[in-house]
Each structure stands twice: as structure tokens, then as C-alpha cells.
Design a protein around this motif. Sequence first.
Motif, PDB file in Angstrom:
ATOM      1  N   ASN A  86      10.019   4.577  11.975  1.00  0.00           N
ATOM      2  CA  ASN A  86      11.331   4.126  11.500  1.00  0.00           C
ATOM      3  C   ASN A  86      12.390   5.214  11.618  1.00  0.00           C
ATOM      4  O   ASN A  86      13.580   4.917  11.794  1.00  0.00           O
ATOM      5  N   ASN A  87      11.979   6.457  11.544  1.00  0.00           N
ATOM      6  CA  ASN A  87      12.930   7.570  11.681  1.00  0.00           C
ATOM      7  C   ASN A  87      13.436   7.740  13.107  1.00  0.00           C
ATOM      8  O   ASN A  87      14.441   8.416  13.335  1.00  0.00           O
ATOM      9  N   HIS A  94       8.130  -2.758   8.127  1.00  0.00           N
ATOM     10  CA  HIS A  94       7.772  -2.696   6.712  1.00  0.00           C
ATOM     11  C   HIS A  94       6.464  -3.447   6.501  1.00  0.00           C
ATOM     12  O   HIS A  94       6.183  -4.431   7.190  1.00  0.00           O
ATOM     13  N   THR A 114      12.810  -1.632  12.871  1.00  0.00           N
ATOM     14  CA  THR A 114      12.163  -0.959  11.747  1.00  0.00           C
ATOM     15  C   THR A 114      11.010  -1.835  11.263  1.00  0.00           C
ATOM     16  O   THR A 114      11.043  -3.059  11.407  1.00  0.00           O
ATOM     17  N   CYS A 166       1.770   7.908  17.538  1.00  0.00           N
ATOM     18  CA  CYS A 166       1.566   8.652  16.288  1.00  0.00           C
ATOM     19  C   CYS A 166       0.277   9.468  16.380  1.00  0.00           C
ATOM     20  O   CYS A 166      -0.684   9.059  17.038  1.00  0.00           O
ATOM     21  N   ALA A 218       2.915   2.683   1.375  1.00  0.00           N
ATOM     22  CA  ALA A 218       3.928   2.304   2.353  1.00  0.00           C
ATOM     23  C   ALA A 218       4.836   1.204   1.798  1.00  0.00           C
ATOM     24  O   ALA A 218       6.057   1.217   2.012  1.00  0.00           O
ATOM     25  N   VAL A 228       6.701   5.766   8.638  1.00  0.00           N
ATOM     26  CA  VAL A 228       7.888   6.593   8.365  1.00  0.00           C
ATOM     27  C   VAL A 228       8.375   7.238   9.652  1.00  0.00           C
ATOM     28  O   VAL A 228       9.576   7.243   9.961  1.00  0.00           O
ATOM     29  N   GLU A 229       7.448   7.782  10.425  1.00  0.00           N
ATOM     30  CA  GLU A 229       7.802   8.431  11.691  1.00  0.00           C
ATOM     31  C   GLU A 229       8.451   7.441  12.656  1.00  0.00           C
ATOM     32  O   GLU A 229       9.466   7.746  13.307  1.00  0.00           O
ATOM     33  N   SER A 286       0.869   4.913   6.479  1.00  0.00           N
ATOM     34  CA  SER A 286       2.181   5.008   5.825  1.00  0.00           C
ATOM     35  C   SER A 286       3.046   6.083   6.469  1.00  0.00           C
ATOM     36  O   SER A 286       4.249   5.882   6.690  1.00  0.00           O
ATOM     37  N   ALA A 287       2.429   7.226   6.797  1.00  0.00           N
ATOM     38  CA  ALA A 287       3.172   8.320   7.431  1.00  0.00           C
ATOM     39  C   ALA A 287       3.596   7.940   8.842  1.00  0.00           C
ATOM     40  O   ALA A 287       4.686   8.309   9.301  1.00  0.00           O
ATOM     41  N   GLY A 341       7.008   2.717  -0.922  1.00  0.00           N
ATOM     42  CA  GLY A 341       7.954   3.685  -0.380  1.00  0.00           C
ATOM     43  C   GLY A 341       9.145   3.037   0.264  1.00  0.00           C
ATOM     44  O   GLY A 341      10.183   3.634   0.449  1.00  0.00           O
TER      45      GLY A 341
END
Length: 253
Positions: free
Chosen positions: A129-130, A138, A136, A115, A250, A126-127, A122-123, A253
Motif C-alpha cells: 500500500n505504501n 485491506h 490499495t 515482498c 492487519a 503495508v509495503e 500484515s507487513a 491496523g
Amino acid sequence: MRILCCCFGGEAEGEGRGAANENTSLLHQKVVEPPLSRGGTGSDAHVTSVRFSKRVRKQEAAESPSHGHKVQVFRVQVPHLDEMYSDAARLLTELQEEHQKLVEGLKRFKALFGCDEAKRLSACLVEINNRKSGTTFHLMFSSAHSFSLCPEGDVSTPEVRQAVAEVASLNQALKEIISRSPRLQLSLQRIVGEKEADRERVEKEHGNWADRQRALLNFDKNLGVFETGLSRVGEVSSQAEEVLKDVKVAVDG
């Protein structure tokens, strides 16, 4: 589907190692104690002044604060002030060490998954998990300041275990910062706020001119350290609160 959620125990606000050690005596903390000069009167005064000035320049080089996060203070030979300065220096050193752990923990977590270092946690999640890599992640809270990383799916890889450990480590550092900051801030505010009265105490304590000059020099050096430290505490505390807010983002979200 396997879920691994490692929660490391919650702590109420004000808890942590900092709170546990709050009553620890600091009388045995190592503080630089420079040798005091011998003064003179009459025709000896000028010689004493010259020798004192030369020694001050020499000792200033030897007494400069050490590298890293260790905060060094200097004795003013007023017992309650020396103890207060030692206490504040220790707390400031510990806070900076915890801040470094928080910063480095975030960096390592982001680097683990490639990253961008500038991205918020948090961002970054998201990256990750995408990417749909089979795992994944959390974040979950167990108390107001305690959170953990919960991977879902393939949780057996070393990368996943390291990610969980990194989040646990940075969370511990964050809790320590939140726990330590209020006490340290009050201590530094007292030191800075009472500087004029404390300077007078130092002056009155030393009848010998050379001793007084040396003590006042040390007093001014300590004051500079703590004025900078007071600003630093605010910065570190704010950064920790920002990380905590981002974790809440996070989670929500």
C-alpha cells in the motif's frame, strides 16, 4: 473509485470439510497388509527365525512410507487398532496437506508483489500500500476464522484478481487446519497414551511366534509415526493461529 471485496462465506469453529467428514467410515481406507509368516516349533524354530528376519528386512524396504505428505500405517491384525491407526493416518495426511496449502499460498501472495518471504502478511500489505500503485488492499473478517482481501482503486488487473484468489485459498486452508486439529490431537494422544496396553493386546492376539513378531514390528513403526505426528499437529496448529493473529493485526491496523 471502485472497491472489490470478495468474501467467501464464514464458517463457525469446527466447521469445514474435516468436520463434515468426521463420521466417515474408514474401513475401506487402504492400509498396508503384509503377508504373515508361518511359525514352527522345535528344530524348525531357528529356521523360521532366520527366514523371518530376512523377510522383515526385505519388506521394510518395500513398506517404507511414500514420499510427500501421505502417512502410511501397517496392520497389526487387531481390527479396532487397525481401524484407529488408519483413521489417524488419514487425518494426519489431510492436515499436512492443508498446512502445505497455507504455506504455499502465503509464499505465492508475497512473490506476486515482490515482498520478502520472511515478512508477515500484515507487513507485506503495508509495503504494498505504501507503493501507491493505484490499488490499495485491506483484509476484512466475515466470521471468526473467515477473512478476505478487499482491493480498492484499480481492481481490474490480473494481479489484483490473483491476489484475492490467493488469500481466499490460504484462508480456506487455515480454516481446515483449525477445524481438524483438535480431533486429530485427541486421537494421537489416545494412541500414544495407551501404547503399553495396546502392545499387550497385540501380543495376546497372536499365538504364532512369527506372526506376533511381525505384528509387534508394525506396532512399533506405527507408534513412531504417531508420536512424531502428535508433535507435528501442535506445530501446524500454532502456525495457523499465528497467521490468524497476524491477519487481525492487519485488519486492526
